[in-house]
Design an enzyme around this catalytic site. Structure first.
Site, PDB file in Angstrom:
ATOM      1  CG  ASP A   1       8.335 -16.795  23.011  1.00 17.30           C
ATOM      2  OD1 ASP A   1       8.613 -16.073  22.038  1.00 17.30           O
ATOM      3  OD2 ASP A   1       7.188 -17.002  23.404  1.00 17.30           O
TER       4      ASP A   1
ATOM      5  CG  ASP B   1       5.824 -23.504  23.750  1.00 21.14           C
ATOM      6  OD1 ASP B   1       5.424 -22.780  24.679  1.00 21.14           O
ATOM      7  OD2 ASP B   1       5.713 -23.186  22.553  1.00 21.14           O
TER       8      ASP B   1
END
Length: 378
Positions: A93, A267
């Site tokens: 990320d 996720d």
């Protein structure tokens, strides 16, 4: 596995998609759930356990790793795969969400974000170029663009400004990423809970011809029906031949409903965080091991589960560990939760291939009863 990044669809069932993302480090079977390894560790788990549960990919985070131990240090030590002992693919990320939600004082402008570390108060700069540089030092396989995520509810002006800034940052991230064999950079669709902004964001990102597209800025306080409405608008606009990743989502029910709308990757910290706080996810629903009703219950969480944490330990023992504050309680419940999530994804993939996703969803939801109330016969 392939020498380059590739995505192929294997089966369809209504709006669902069964596919494979291939990279030099491995194949990710989709729909996929990525355990969150924020700071180079899936909390309370050994990487060997995560692998044995069937996870094809994990997530790492640019914000946390740049602050501690530092991306340059991780690079010197061989990259995140070597550092954390995970040989399969890793998605990182960009850190944008954490900058907005965790950092102290922060200033956002066209250049990027200047922020104060939540750890020691030190000041740092994160530009689109620096985010991609850090992800490169970590040597992740899928890298995310830097974006601005706003909490909902928000004004139209605030959502539009963040969406447009994220689009400009996506272009800069693509330039900084360049061409990297076997790796991919994903763009992130923003726009809050506004359908028109989501459409504008998706259409603009498509022109960049990226290898994958994420849907961000959801699961940030809005009701589930709002999230699903945004997926109804966004998913049909995204390329059929590229993976779709819904960031930070979510509950098992969120996952089922999002898969039905064409999402491929997920996720969420929920299964690990819940485990550390005494909550178990099972095929019978959620079970709160803090509740006194479990104090003398000799049954396991699920006698038919392949996971030892679910199958071999009594609820009474798990209750004791949680109430006593023993670390083993969080370890066992996290193990159980991640096992359940991977079993759910395995069931989803099989159902899509066998053209029975609707019935699978109905059967799965029917089993989700109040987990504390005799979820299976004594």
């Amino acid at each position: 596995m392939t020498k380059d990044f590739a995505f192929k669809l294997i089966a369809r069932d209504g709006g669902t998609r069964r596919g494979e993302v291939s990279m030099p480090r491995g194949v990710v079977r989709t729909p996929a759930f990525m355990p969150v390894g924020t700071a180079g560790t899936v909390k309370a788990m050994y990487m060997e356990q995560v692998n044995e549960l069937g996870a094809d990919i994990i997530l790492g985070n640019t914000y946390h790793l740049m602050l501690r131990p530092g991306a340059e240090r991780v690079a010197r030590l061989g990259g995140l795969h070597t550092f954390a002992r995970w040989e399969k693919p890793i998605l990182t990320d960009s850190g944008g969400f954490q900058v907005m939600s965790l950092a102290g004082l922060r200033k956002i402008n066209e250049k990027g974000v200047t922020f104060q570390s939540h750890i020691d108060g030190s000041y740092h700069e994160m530009s689109p170029e620096r985010s991609i540089e850090i992800q490169g030092l970590l040597d992740s396989d899928i890298q995310m663009q830097l974006d601005q995520c706003v909490a909902l509810p928000a004004s139209h002006k605030e959502m539009e400004k963040a969406m447009e800034l994220s689009l400009r940052w996506a272009e800069r991230c693509k330039t900084a990423f360049g061409v990297q064999a076997g790796k991919a950079m994903f763009g992130i669709v923003q726009g809050g809970d506004n359908e028109k902004l989501r459409e504008r964001s998706a259409e603009a990102l498509k022109t960049l011809d990226l290898k994958g597209y994420a849907i961000g800025g959801l699961a940030v306080g809005e009701p589930q029906e709002v999230m699903m409405a945004m997926l109804d608008v966004t998913c049909p606009l995204l390329p059929e031949d590229k993976p779709r990743y819904l960031m930070g989502v979510g509950t098992p029910d969120d996952i089922l409903k999002s898969v039905a709308r064409g999402v491929d990757m997920f996720d969420c910290v929920m299964p690990t965080r819940a485990g550390r706080h005494g909550l178990a996810f099972t095929r019978f629903g959620k079970i709160n091991l803090r509740n006194a009703r479990h104090a003398e219950d000799p049954r396991p969480l699920d006698p038919e589960s392949p996971c030892p944490a679910a199958r071999d330990y009594s609820r009474a023992y798990l209750h004791h560990l949680v109430k006593a504050g023993e670390a083993l309680g969080g370890m066992l419940l996290t193990w159980n939760n991640l096992a359940y999530y991977q079993q759910l994804m395995e069931g989803i993939r099989a159902a899509i291939e066998e053209n029975r996703f609707t019935s699978f969803t109905e059967e799965t939801q029917a089993q989700w009863v109040a987990g504390d109330i005799a979820p299976y016969p004594a």
